[in-house]
Design a protein around this motif. Structure first.
Motif, PDB file in Angstrom:
ATOM      1  N   ARG A 123       0.832  -1.263   0.026  1.00 26.72           N
ATOM      2  CA  ARG A 123       0.085   0.055  -0.148  1.00 26.72           C
ATOM      3  C   ARG A 123       0.873   1.216  -0.022  1.00 26.72           C
ATOM      4  NH1 ARG A 123      -2.698  -0.943   4.443  1.00 26.72           N
ATOM      5  NH2 ARG A 123      -1.725   0.326   5.674  1.00 26.72           N
ATOM      6  N   GLU A 124       1.967   1.523   0.740  1.00 27.85           N
ATOM      7  CA  GLU A 124       2.905   2.300   0.730  1.00 27.85           C
ATOM      8  C   GLU A 124       3.487   2.707  -0.421  1.00 27.85           C
ATOM      9  OE1 GLU A 124       6.781   3.803   3.351  1.00 27.85           O
ATOM     10  OE2 GLU A 124       5.918   2.024   4.084  1.00 27.85           O
ATOM     11  N   GLN A 125       4.001   1.272  -1.340  1.00 21.65           N
ATOM     12  CA  GLN A 125       4.325   1.465  -2.504  1.00 21.65           C
ATOM     13  C   GLN A 125       3.720   1.765  -3.744  1.00 21.65           C
ATOM     14  OE1 GLN A 125       7.311  -2.499  -1.604  1.00 21.65           O
ATOM     15  NE2 GLN A 125       5.650  -2.358  -3.293  1.00 21.65           N
ATOM     16  N   LYS A 126       2.339   1.655  -3.248  1.00 24.61           N
ATOM     17  CA  LYS A 126       1.109   2.021  -4.189  1.00 24.61           C
ATOM     18  C   LYS A 126       1.200   1.080  -5.498  1.00 24.61           C
ATOM     19  CE  LYS A 126       0.503   6.841  -3.520  1.00 24.61           C
ATOM     20  NZ  LYS A 126       1.492   6.878  -2.405  1.00 24.61           N
ATOM     21  N   SER A 127       1.794  -0.116  -5.124  1.00 28.99           N
ATOM     22  CA  SER A 127       1.882  -1.357  -6.166  1.00 28.99           C
ATOM     23  C   SER A 127       2.272  -2.607  -5.445  1.00 28.99           C
ATOM     24  CB  SER A 127       2.910  -0.989  -7.385  1.00 28.99           C
ATOM     25  OG  SER A 127       4.030  -1.000  -6.840  1.00 28.99           O
ATOM     26  N   GLY A 128       1.664  -3.886  -6.178  1.00 29.55           N
ATOM     27  CA  GLY A 128       2.165  -5.091  -5.406  1.00 29.55           C
ATOM     28  C   GLY A 128       1.166  -6.104  -6.142  1.00 29.55           C
ATOM     29  N   HIS A 129       1.543  -7.421  -6.177  1.00 29.61           N
ATOM     30  CA  HIS A 129       1.097  -8.515  -6.542  1.00 29.61           C
ATOM     31  C   HIS A 129       0.948  -9.563  -5.714  1.00 29.61           C
ATOM     32  CE1 HIS A 129       0.008 -11.372 -10.297  1.00 29.61           C
ATOM     33  NE2 HIS A 129      -0.748 -11.110  -9.441  1.00 29.61           N
ATOM     34  N   ILE A 130      -0.232 -10.249  -5.173  1.00 28.80           N
ATOM     35  CA  ILE A 130      -0.376 -11.248  -4.278  1.00 28.80           C
ATOM     36  C   ILE A 130      -0.704 -12.341  -4.934  1.00 28.80           C
ATOM     37  CG2 ILE A 130      -1.026 -12.151  -2.043  1.00 28.80           C
ATOM     38  CD1 ILE A 130      -1.417  -9.050  -0.960  1.00 28.80           C
ATOM     39  N   ILE A 131       0.256 -13.531  -4.922  1.00 28.68           N
ATOM     40  CA  ILE A 131      -0.384 -14.739  -5.641  1.00 28.68           C
ATOM     41  C   ILE A 131      -0.410 -15.826  -4.490  1.00 28.68           C
ATOM     42  CG2 ILE A 131       0.475 -16.426  -7.200  1.00 28.68           C
ATOM     43  CD1 ILE A 131       2.027 -14.064  -8.715  1.00 28.68           C
ATOM     44  N   GLN A 132      -1.574 -16.222  -4.573  1.00 25.24           N
ATOM     45  CA  GLN A 132      -2.027 -17.315  -3.431  1.00 25.24           C
ATOM     46  C   GLN A 132      -1.941 -18.686  -4.234  1.00 25.24           C
ATOM     47  OE1 GLN A 132      -1.922 -15.700  -0.990  1.00 25.24           O
ATOM     48  NE2 GLN A 132      -3.789 -14.461  -0.640  1.00 25.24           N
ATOM     49  N   VAL A 133      -1.269 -19.558  -3.846  1.00 31.33           N
ATOM     50  CA  VAL A 133      -1.013 -20.902  -4.389  1.00 31.33           C
ATOM     51  C   VAL A 133      -2.263 -21.675  -3.826  1.00 31.33           C
ATOM     52  CG1 VAL A 133       0.263 -22.881  -5.056  1.00 31.33           C
ATOM     53  CG2 VAL A 133       1.273 -20.710  -4.962  1.00 31.33           C
ATOM     54  N   SER A 134      -3.360 -21.702  -4.588  1.00 29.47           N
ATOM     55  CA  SER A 134      -4.685 -22.394  -4.119  1.00 29.47           C
ATOM     56  C   SER A 134      -4.418 -23.826  -4.904  1.00 29.47           C
ATOM     57  CB  SER A 134      -5.691 -21.794  -4.475  1.00 29.47           C
ATOM     58  OG  SER A 134      -6.955 -22.508  -4.307  1.00 29.47           O
ATOM     59  N   THR A 159      -9.368 -14.375  -0.922  1.00 33.41           N
ATOM     60  CA  THR A 159      -8.799 -13.799  -1.786  1.00 33.41           C
ATOM     61  C   THR A 159      -9.730 -12.907  -2.874  1.00 33.41           C
ATOM     62  OG1 THR A 159      -6.979 -15.440  -1.931  1.00 33.41           O
ATOM     63  CG2 THR A 159      -6.864 -13.844  -3.646  1.00 33.41           C
ATOM     64  N   GLU A 160     -10.608 -13.770  -3.257  1.00 35.01           N
ATOM     65  CA  GLU A 160     -11.624 -13.245  -4.113  1.00 35.01           C
ATOM     66  C   GLU A 160     -12.328 -11.846  -3.377  1.00 35.01           C
ATOM     67  OE1 GLU A 160     -15.897 -14.111  -5.745  1.00 35.01           O
ATOM     68  OE2 GLU A 160     -14.660 -15.265  -6.468  1.00 35.01           O
ATOM     69  N   SER A 161     -12.683 -11.962  -2.114  1.00 35.93           N
ATOM     70  CA  SER A 161     -13.189 -10.921  -1.428  1.00 35.93           C
ATOM     71  C   SER A 161     -12.293  -9.679  -1.188  1.00 35.93           C
ATOM     72  CB  SER A 161     -13.684 -11.328   0.150  1.00 35.93           C
ATOM     73  OG  SER A 161     -12.792 -11.797   1.013  1.00 35.93           O
ATOM     74  N   MET A 162     -10.959  -9.884  -1.021  1.00 31.44           N
ATOM     75  CA  MET A 162      -9.829  -8.834  -0.897  1.00 31.44           C
ATOM     76  C   MET A 162      -9.736  -7.990  -2.443  1.00 31.44           C
ATOM     77  SD  MET A 162      -6.756 -10.711   0.957  1.00 31.44           S
ATOM     78  CE  MET A 162      -5.808  -9.544   0.288  1.00 31.44           C
ATOM     79  N   VAL A 163     -10.137  -8.405  -3.275  1.00 34.27           N
ATOM     80  CA  VAL A 163      -9.936  -7.922  -4.734  1.00 34.27           C
ATOM     81  C   VAL A 163     -10.218  -6.101  -4.543  1.00 34.27           C
ATOM     82  CG1 VAL A 163     -10.223  -7.664  -6.939  1.00 34.27           C
ATOM     83  CG2 VAL A 163      -9.770  -9.765  -6.227  1.00 34.27           C
ATOM     84  N   PRO A 164     -11.735  -5.871  -4.101  1.00 35.39           N
ATOM     85  CA  PRO A 164     -12.111  -4.492  -4.135  1.00 35.39           C
ATOM     86  C   PRO A 164     -11.487  -3.989  -2.903  1.00 35.39           C
ATOM     87  CG  PRO A 164     -13.940  -5.954  -3.338  1.00 35.39           C
ATOM     88  CD  PRO A 164     -12.836  -6.978  -3.944  1.00 35.39           C
ATOM     89  N   GLU A 165     -11.040  -4.340  -1.851  1.00 38.43           N
ATOM     90  CA  GLU A 165     -10.366  -3.858  -0.731  1.00 38.43           C
ATOM     91  C   GLU A 165      -9.049  -3.161  -1.117  1.00 38.43           C
ATOM     92  OE1 GLU A 165     -12.196  -6.958   2.591  1.00 38.43           O
ATOM     93  OE2 GLU A 165     -10.231  -6.707   2.360  1.00 38.43           O
ATOM     94  N   VAL A 166      -8.370  -3.903  -1.872  1.00 36.42           N
ATOM     95  CA  VAL A 166      -6.965  -3.408  -1.960  1.00 36.42           C
ATOM     96  C   VAL A 166      -6.557  -2.883  -3.219  1.00 36.42           C
ATOM     97  CG1 VAL A 166      -5.828  -5.171  -0.364  1.00 36.42           C
ATOM     98  CG2 VAL A 166      -5.975  -5.882  -2.665  1.00 36.42           C
ATOM     99  N   ALA A 167      -7.579  -2.986  -4.538  1.00 33.53           N
ATOM    100  CA  ALA A 167      -7.409  -2.584  -5.737  1.00 33.53           C
ATOM    101  C   ALA A 167      -7.126  -1.096  -5.638  1.00 33.53           C
ATOM    102  CB  ALA A 167      -8.677  -2.743  -6.524  1.00 33.53           C
ATOM    103  N   PRO A 168      -7.892  -0.321  -4.810  1.00 37.54           N
ATOM    104  CA  PRO A 168      -7.347   1.118  -4.629  1.00 37.54           C
ATOM    105  C   PRO A 168      -6.105   1.541  -4.527  1.00 37.54           C
ATOM    106  CG  PRO A 168      -9.473   0.779  -3.621  1.00 37.54           C
ATOM    107  CD  PRO A 168      -8.842  -0.584  -3.807  1.00 37.54           C
ATOM    108  N   PHE A 169      -5.317   0.672  -3.901  1.00 39.49           N
ATOM    109  CA  PHE A 169      -4.058   0.717  -3.382  1.00 39.49           C
ATOM    110  C   PHE A 169      -3.061   0.464  -4.435  1.00 39.49           C
ATOM    111  CE2 PHE A 169      -6.266  -0.515   0.463  1.00 39.49           C
ATOM    112  CZ  PHE A 169      -6.715   0.722   0.983  1.00 39.49           C
ATOM    113  N   GLY A 170      -3.458  -0.277  -5.620  1.00 37.19           N
ATOM    114  CA  GLY A 170      -2.604  -0.656  -6.563  1.00 37.19           C
ATOM    115  C   GLY A 170      -2.091  -2.129  -6.292  1.00 37.19           C
ATOM    116  N   ILE A 171      -2.791  -2.737  -5.727  1.00 43.83           N
ATOM    117  CA  ILE A 171      -2.552  -4.238  -5.253  1.00 43.83           C
ATOM    118  C   ILE A 171      -3.433  -5.237  -6.212  1.00 43.83           C
ATOM    119  CG2 ILE A 171      -2.323  -5.837  -3.399  1.00 43.83           C
ATOM    120  CD1 ILE A 171      -1.974  -3.743  -1.580  1.00 43.83           C
TER     121      ILE A 171
END
Length: 271
Positions: A123-134, A159-171
């Protein structure tokens, strides 16, 4: 442009294969494992580009410490790959309380702790990619892996529920859903329940499907993972292997047929 990638469960299997692929192309890798001796070959070859970290993902405090150490060491974390996990084989009735709790501690809670630790940094970086090995078993189930299935379904929902939570931060978020591969997941890393005889037939029926071509080649996943990491618009879900798609397609066709058959009952229940 090189990336800084934090990957859990990197001592063997997908984790080590992918870590080495990232290092080969010049990325920086934080590789965590319960036993970092298994990472010595990568350290000798890639030296300062790899930071090995001994970590038990079940320990929330240790996970936060490891993630922050990684950020302090390399200055940022571009990608988090939550790969740590293991298989629990056995019928639901056979599973002990401790086995069930241990399965969720690693497969779900360990992933949750690393995700929570990485979000403030990204969030501080304003970018990132979290990959969950399901797993494909987080989308469609098979018997004799009920608790494992449940842990991966939990990862999918989280993970699906997090998408709209963290998208505004570029994640960005992605779920990698492999079918069976020739890794140690079903071998020495797996836990097996104490068998109850009445379940022997259902186990035999399942294992009869495990022909040599049923299992993918782990090395063949490298291209897909590199493409996923490099994508500007990565998918939320990505199957790995040719068995996953038809399994899920058949499963969802059956679900829709059943939902449709009971639709009137469902609508009437609304009031």
């Amino acid at each position: 442009m090189s990336k800084t990638i934090f990957i859990t469960g990197a001592s063997k299997g997908f984790g080590k294969i992918w870590a080495e692929a990232f290092l080969k192309r010049g990325d920086k890798v934080i590789a965590t494992a319960r036993n970092i001796k298994n990472l010595e070959d990568l350290v000798q070859q890639y030296k300062d580009n790899i930071l090995p970290v001994q970590l038990d993902v079940n320990n929330r405090e240790a996970v936060f410490t490891a993630v922050n150490k990684a950020r302090d060491h390399f200055g940022r974390i571009d990608v988090l790959i939550n790969n740590a996990g293991f298989g629990l084989f056995g019928a639901v009735e056979e599973t002990t309380e401790q086995q069930a709790r241990d399965q969720f501690e690693t497969n779900f809670f360990g992933l949750l702790w690393a995700t929570q630790a990485a979000i403030p940094i990204m969030r501080e970086q304003k970018s990132g990619h979290i990959i969950q090995v399901s797993s494909v078993l987080g989308v469609a189930t098979v018997p004799v892996l009920g608790i494992y299935n449940a842990s991966k379904f939990a990862v999918e929902g989280l993970t699906e529920s997090m998408v709209p939570e963290v998208a505004p931060f570029g994640i960005k978020l992605s779920l990698v859903e492999p079918n069976a591969f020739s890794t140690d997941w079903g071998g020495g890393s797996a836990i097996h329940t104490e068998p109850i005889e009445v379940y022997e037939q259902v186990k035999a029926d399942l294992y009869a499907n495990f022909t040599p071509d049923f299992f993918g080649n782990p090395e063949s996943t490298i291209k897909a993972i590199l493409q996923l990491v490099d994508s500007e618009q990565p998918p939320l879900r990505l199957f790995l292997g040719k068995v996953a798609y038809p399994l899920v397609q058949q499963n969802y066709e059956a679900r829709w047929a059943e939902w449709d058959a009971w639709k009137q009952v469902s609508d009437e229940a609304h009031g």
